[in-house]
Design an enzyme around this catalytic site. Structure first.
Site, PDB file in Angstrom:
ATOM      1  N   SER A   1       0.797  -1.245   0.130  1.00 35.23           N
ATOM      2  CA  SER A   1       0.109   0.087   0.102  1.00 35.23           C
ATOM      3  C   SER A   1       0.847   1.037   0.094  1.00 35.23           C
ATOM      4  CB  SER A   1      -0.992   0.069   1.278  1.00 35.23           C
ATOM      5  OG  SER A   1      -0.067   0.410   2.477  1.00 35.23           O
TER       6      SER A   1
ATOM      7  N   SER B   1       0.889   3.652   2.044  1.00 40.47           N
ATOM      8  CA  SER B   1       0.678   4.236   3.695  1.00 40.47           C
ATOM      9  C   SER B   1       2.238   4.975   3.966  1.00 40.47           C
ATOM     10  CB  SER B   1       0.153   3.313   4.673  1.00 40.47           C
ATOM     11  OG  SER B   1       1.149   2.428   4.801  1.00 40.47           O
TER      12      SER B   1
ATOM     13  N   LYS C   1       5.109   0.508   9.601  1.00 38.73           N
ATOM     14  CA  LYS C   1       4.744   2.026  10.027  1.00 38.73           C
ATOM     15  C   LYS C   1       5.951   2.478  10.643  1.00 38.73           C
ATOM     16  CE  LYS C   1       0.221   1.379   8.769  1.00 38.73           C
ATOM     17  NZ  LYS C   1      -0.117   1.865   7.629  1.00 38.73           N
TER      18      LYS C   1
ATOM     19  N   SER D   1      -3.055   6.795   5.749  1.00 36.26           N
ATOM     20  CA  SER D   1      -2.359   5.704   6.597  1.00 36.26           C
ATOM     21  C   SER D   1      -3.289   5.171   7.682  1.00 36.26           C
ATOM     22  CB  SER D   1      -1.347   6.242   7.202  1.00 36.26           C
ATOM     23  OG  SER D   1      -0.618   5.210   8.081  1.00 36.26           O
TER      24      SER D   1
END
Length: 303
Positions: free
Chosen positions: A108, A110, A165, A268
């Site tokens: 993704s 994010s 993250k 995100s």
């Protein structure tokens, strides 16, 4: 564990394959091969005795049959042969993946611009401590995650999924995000504005900044069209440690937990929405892009 979760848990599948092929390999080395050898020796002794009787009677001997008998009786069954061949390879992959480095693919946006969709990255599995595979239990303490680290972890809402993250808060930190700017423990994080970032797929621009978090300088994106507040956060554990308002949020990170945010701040789903990441959910520290089939220039360290 349902079938979908099992298929999604590659570590468990690899462990089962290692265990199964290893059991067959050890069984063959210490038992089955000795049985085959004993049967071959008995058959060859009988063959030699018969040939000796034939020779005594003046009958010509069969000189080719002995090697054929030995080859047939000593040959490994197919399932044993394949298990023995695959076991060292599977064991090596299991050890490397469980204790040293594990590959992941970024699915993704994010973490844009730090990590792009399609980046194939390596994750250091030992820098945060040695953990038992499958159960992910830490047995040797080494280092703790620091603010600014890019970390892979089990998604708290579905631990069969891995998320990536950036660590913005560690245990005891008060993380405040107001009007799209971070402060940690009352100290504003440093920002330097950069040229706007162009998303080549959507042909849209985002505001781009260099954020300095605990001495780690990295790029982040802000979408000026997105609101500052967090819409519809989940009812996650220890949510009472967080407060939300129209300008953003403030959270105090509990012991043994981490607060995670994506670098693409307005695109995100992270700790703002689903809460803190427990230490036992840590997978490792991401540190290197080893391949991106769509852009070979992406290869290299992203810090």
């Amino acid at each position: 564990m349902n079938l979908q979760a099992l298929l999604g848990n590659f570590a468990l599948i690899l462990f089962i394959l290692t265990l199964a092929t290893g059991v067959v390999w050890f069984l063959d080395v210490f038992y089955l091969s000795k049985q085959r050898r004993a049967r071959a020796d008995a058959a060859l002794a009988e063959y030699d005795a018969r040939n000796a009787r034939l020779a005594a009677d003046g009958v010509p001997q069969d000189t080719n049959g002995r090697s054929a008998i030995a080859a047939r009786l000593l040959r490994q069954p197919t399932w044993v042969e394949y298990s023995g061949s695959f076991f060292p390879v599977i064991l090596l992959v299991f050890v490397l993946r469980s204790f040293l480095f594990e590959p992941f693919k970024i699915p993704s946006s994010s973490m844009v611009p730090t990590l792009q969709i399609g980046d194939l990255i390596l994750v250091n599995k030992f820098t945060y401590g040695i953990r038992l595979p499958v159960v992910n239990k830490k047995i040797i303490e080494i280092n703790q995650p620091q603010r600014g680290d890019v970390m892979v972890f089990k998604y708290p809402k579905d631990t069969s999924l891995d998320y990536i993250k950036r660590v913005v808060g560690v245990a005891g930190d008060k993380v405040v995000y107001r009007n799209k700017k971070l402060s940690i423990n009352g100290k504003d994080v440093e920002y330097k504005q950069l040229p706007d970032y162009l998303d080549e797929e959507s042909l849209t621009y985002s505001k781009q900044f260099e954020e300095n978090l605990n001495g780690v300088a990295h790029k982040i994106l802000n979408d000026q069209r997105a609101p500052s507040y967090v819409p519809n956060p989940d009812a996650f554990p220890r949510k009472e440690l967080c407060t939300y308002n129209s300008e953003g949020f403030a959270c105090t990170v509990p012991a043994g937990h981490y607060f995670m945010m994506g670098d693409n701040r307005d695109n995100s789903l992270d700790s703002r929405y689903w809460g803190f990441v427990p230490d036992e959910y840590i997978v490792g520290k991401a540190f290197f892009v080893w391949m991106n089939l769509g852009n070979l220039k992406r290869i290299g360290s992203f810090r």
